[in-house]
Enzyme design. Structure first.
Site, short mmCIF file in Angstrom:
data_model
loop_
_atom_site.label_atom_id
_atom_site.label_comp_id
_atom_site.label_asym_id
_atom_site.label_seq_id
_atom_site.Cartn_x
_atom_site.Cartn_y
_atom_site.Cartn_z
N ASP A 165 0.86 -1.19 0.00
CA ASP A 165 0.00 0.00 0.00
C ASP A 165 0.89 1.23 0.00
O ASP A 165 1.33 1.69 1.06
CB ASP A 165 -0.88 0.03 1.26
CG ASP A 165 -2.26 -0.56 1.02
OD1 ASP A 165 -2.80 -0.38 -0.07
OD2 ASP A 165 -2.78 -1.21 1.94
N ARG A 192 -7.69 10.63 1.71
CA ARG A 192 -7.02 9.83 0.69
C ARG A 192 -7.60 10.03 -0.71
O ARG A 192 -6.90 9.78 -1.70
CB ARG A 192 -7.11 8.34 1.07
CG ARG A 192 -6.37 8.01 2.34
CD ARG A 192 -6.82 6.67 2.89
NE ARG A 192 -6.52 5.58 1.98
CZ ARG A 192 -7.04 4.35 2.09
NH1 ARG A 192 -7.92 4.09 3.04
NH2 ARG A 192 -6.70 3.41 1.23
N LYS A 220 -9.06 1.22 -6.33
CA LYS A 220 -9.93 0.88 -5.20
C LYS A 220 -10.73 2.10 -4.76
O LYS A 220 -10.38 3.23 -5.11
CB LYS A 220 -9.07 0.35 -4.05
CG LYS A 220 -7.98 1.31 -3.55
CD LYS A 220 -7.04 0.62 -2.58
CE LYS A 220 -6.03 1.62 -2.03
NZ LYS A 220 -5.05 0.99 -1.14
N HIS A 221 -11.85 1.94 -4.03
CA HIS A 221 -12.44 0.71 -3.49
C HIS A 221 -13.84 0.60 -4.06
O HIS A 221 -14.79 1.11 -3.46
CB HIS A 221 -12.55 0.77 -1.98
CG HIS A 221 -11.30 1.18 -1.26
ND1 HIS A 221 -10.88 2.50 -1.16
CD2 HIS A 221 -10.38 0.44 -0.61
CE1 HIS A 221 -9.77 2.55 -0.45
NE2 HIS A 221 -9.42 1.32 -0.11
N HIS A 276 -13.76 -1.09 8.20
CA HIS A 276 -12.80 -1.78 9.07
C HIS A 276 -13.51 -2.36 10.29
O HIS A 276 -13.06 -3.36 10.86
CB HIS A 276 -11.71 -0.82 9.55
CG HIS A 276 -10.69 -0.51 8.52
ND1 HIS A 276 -10.86 0.48 7.58
CD2 HIS A 276 -9.48 -1.06 8.27
CE1 HIS A 276 -9.78 0.53 6.80
NE2 HIS A 276 -8.93 -0.40 7.19
N ASP A 311 -11.10 -6.34 -0.85
CA ASP A 311 -10.42 -5.61 0.21
C ASP A 311 -10.11 -6.63 1.31
O ASP A 311 -10.55 -7.78 1.24
CB ASP A 311 -11.32 -4.49 0.73
CG ASP A 311 -10.53 -3.35 1.37
OD1 ASP A 311 -9.34 -3.54 1.66
OD2 ASP A 311 -11.11 -2.27 1.58
#
Length: 455
Positions: A169, A247, A277-278, A290, A362
């Protein structure tokens, strides 16, 4: 003093179940910090508690005293049970039939902390790739990591297996897991305000820097760039880890597409693959996958006209892979996240978009998946046409997740046609695997497997 003593006993009663729970679930990804030294501390603390209770004569204080001592004996016993269960599952996976190991193993990419442990997985063909992140380089050096990756690839060659996909990453900005020692570049979003020709030139330069430095280490796949549309300020109040607002490149799909495409060109020119992504997008959701389930309720027409433009443009103009997130696209499949939805992967990505490149999930060690039914997710993802299953944050969960695939295979619950198509895609995407085959045309992309159409 008597009150303090009573409060202390109450705390001991409350702490006991907490210790038992932590010990019994020591292999859970949420308790990863308890591994190693943490386990030792937990065991020693429970033993000390038992000794202190016995020395204070609680075994003579009737049933309550005896139960309290027994309660504090349970953490050590629970820990032994959890460890035995983990080792049994690990042993079962390592003893998987060689042919089945290689057949199913081509679909797994795993993060790791122990080189000897991941080396065994690589040699046996139980995985097709590894995920490198900051803990693989902490307290070490780029040279050492390079040697480690080279050693894994040598073990693959010795075993007659294709090279590993080595993923990292390295997006730039806050997600630069290998910087230092690699160069810490700004986020791609810092280019959004520049003139189109300048931002494209700089984005490609960013991609070349990342690509050259990653390639020098032996990393051949970068899990970047992020194509999610930047959300409105404070929309996602429960985004604790993804931090997509920091991001995302821009809130303008055209700018996202232009910068991302140039960045991917830079990566590919340096010999490193990109993974966009995503999909289907995290910018509009309000929770963090998450830890929690997340729904994307936006109508398809609006997504196609905005959020999905960067995905289709970049996929159409490059060899990039596609990462599917754990967001539930409610208008298409309200019952499961996109990462293992056949309606999303096969229905939209494969059939509607005609994208026949590699699709990766993911990280499966996320709350949106792991706290539900990870075995169901594994089976449904493979049957949906997903090619690679990522087990990144906690590589120890690989044994459980791979066991799910083995059990499903034994019970005939895996779609052989889908697995066959996936095998062709993987051989086409990773030419090293084609070197192991002699059948003419086997590693040539069939006519029905095209590239994404723009739009």
């Amino acid at each position: 003093m008597q009150i303090l003593r009573r409060i202390g006993i109450i705390l001991v009663w409350f702490a006991g179940p907490v210790f038992v729970f932590a010990a019994a679930n020591k292999n859970d990804p949420y308790l990863i910090l308890l591994r190693g030294p943490g386990n030792i501390v937990l065991a020693i603390a429970s033993i000390i508690a038992v000794v202190m209770l016995i020395r204070r004569g609680y075994w003579r204080r009737g049933i309550a005293g005896g139960l309290l001592i027994l309660l504090w004996c349970l953490p050590s016993l629970s820990m032994l049970g959890a460890h035995a269960s983990f080792e049994w599952r690990k042993r079962s996976v390592l003893q998987t039939d060689a042919a089945q190991a290689r057949s199913l193993g081509r679909h797994f990419v795993v993060g790791y902390s122990s080189f000897p442990e991941v080396a065994v997985l690589a040699e046996k063909g139980l995985i097709s790739g590894v995920y490198i992140t900051r803990h693989n380089i902490a307290g070490s050096s780029a040279a050492h990591l390079k040697e480690e990756i080279a050693a894994l690839q040598e073990k693959r060659r010795a075993a007659g297996l294709p090279p590993l996909m080595v993923a990292a990453d390295q997006e730039g900005g806050i997600v630069s897991h290998l910087a230092p020692p690699l160069t810490k570049l700004p986020a791609l979003s810092t280019l959004a305000g520049l003139a189109p020709d300048i931002r494209a030139k700089k984005a490609e330069a960013f991609g070349r820097v990342h690509g050259q430095e990653l390639a020098a280490l032996g990393v051949n796949q970068n899990l970047a760039p992020v194509l999610d549309i930047r959300p409105e300020l404070k929309r996602n109040r429960f985004d604790f880890n993804t931090l997509i607002g920091q991001r995302a490149i821009s809130d303008d799909p055209a700018i996202v597409a232009d910068i991302a495409r140039a960045y991917v060109n830079g990566l590919e020119a340096s010999g490193v693959g990109a993974t966009v992504k995503h999909f289907p997008g995290l910018g509009r959701v309000r929770t963090d996958t998450h830890h929690f389930s997340a729904d994307l309720d936006t109508p398809l027409e609006e997504l196609e006209a905005s959020d999905w433009i960067p995905f289709r443009k970049v996929l159409a103009g490059s060899k990039a892979q596609l990462m599917i997130g754990h967001v539930t696209l409610t208008s298409v499949d309200p019952d499961r996240p996109a990462s293992h939805s056949r309606r999303v992967v096969d229905g939209i990505v494969r059939k509607k978009w005609n994208y026949q490149g590699v699709v990766m999930t993911d990280d499966l060690v996320m709350g949106a998946i792991y706290q539900r039914n990870v075995c169901t997710a594994v089976v449904e993802a493979l049957n949906a046409g997903v090619d690679l299953l990522l087990v990144a944050f906690d590589g120890a969960q690989f044994y459980r997740i791979f066991g799910c695939a083995v059990a499903a295979s034994a019970e005939g619950r895996l779609d052989s046609a889908m697995l066959g198509d996936s095998e062709v895609r993987l051989k086409w995407a990773f030419p090293g695997e084609c070197q192991k085959h002699d059948v003419p045309g086997e590693c040539t992309m069939p006519l029905r497997l095209g590239s994404a159409t723009g739009g």
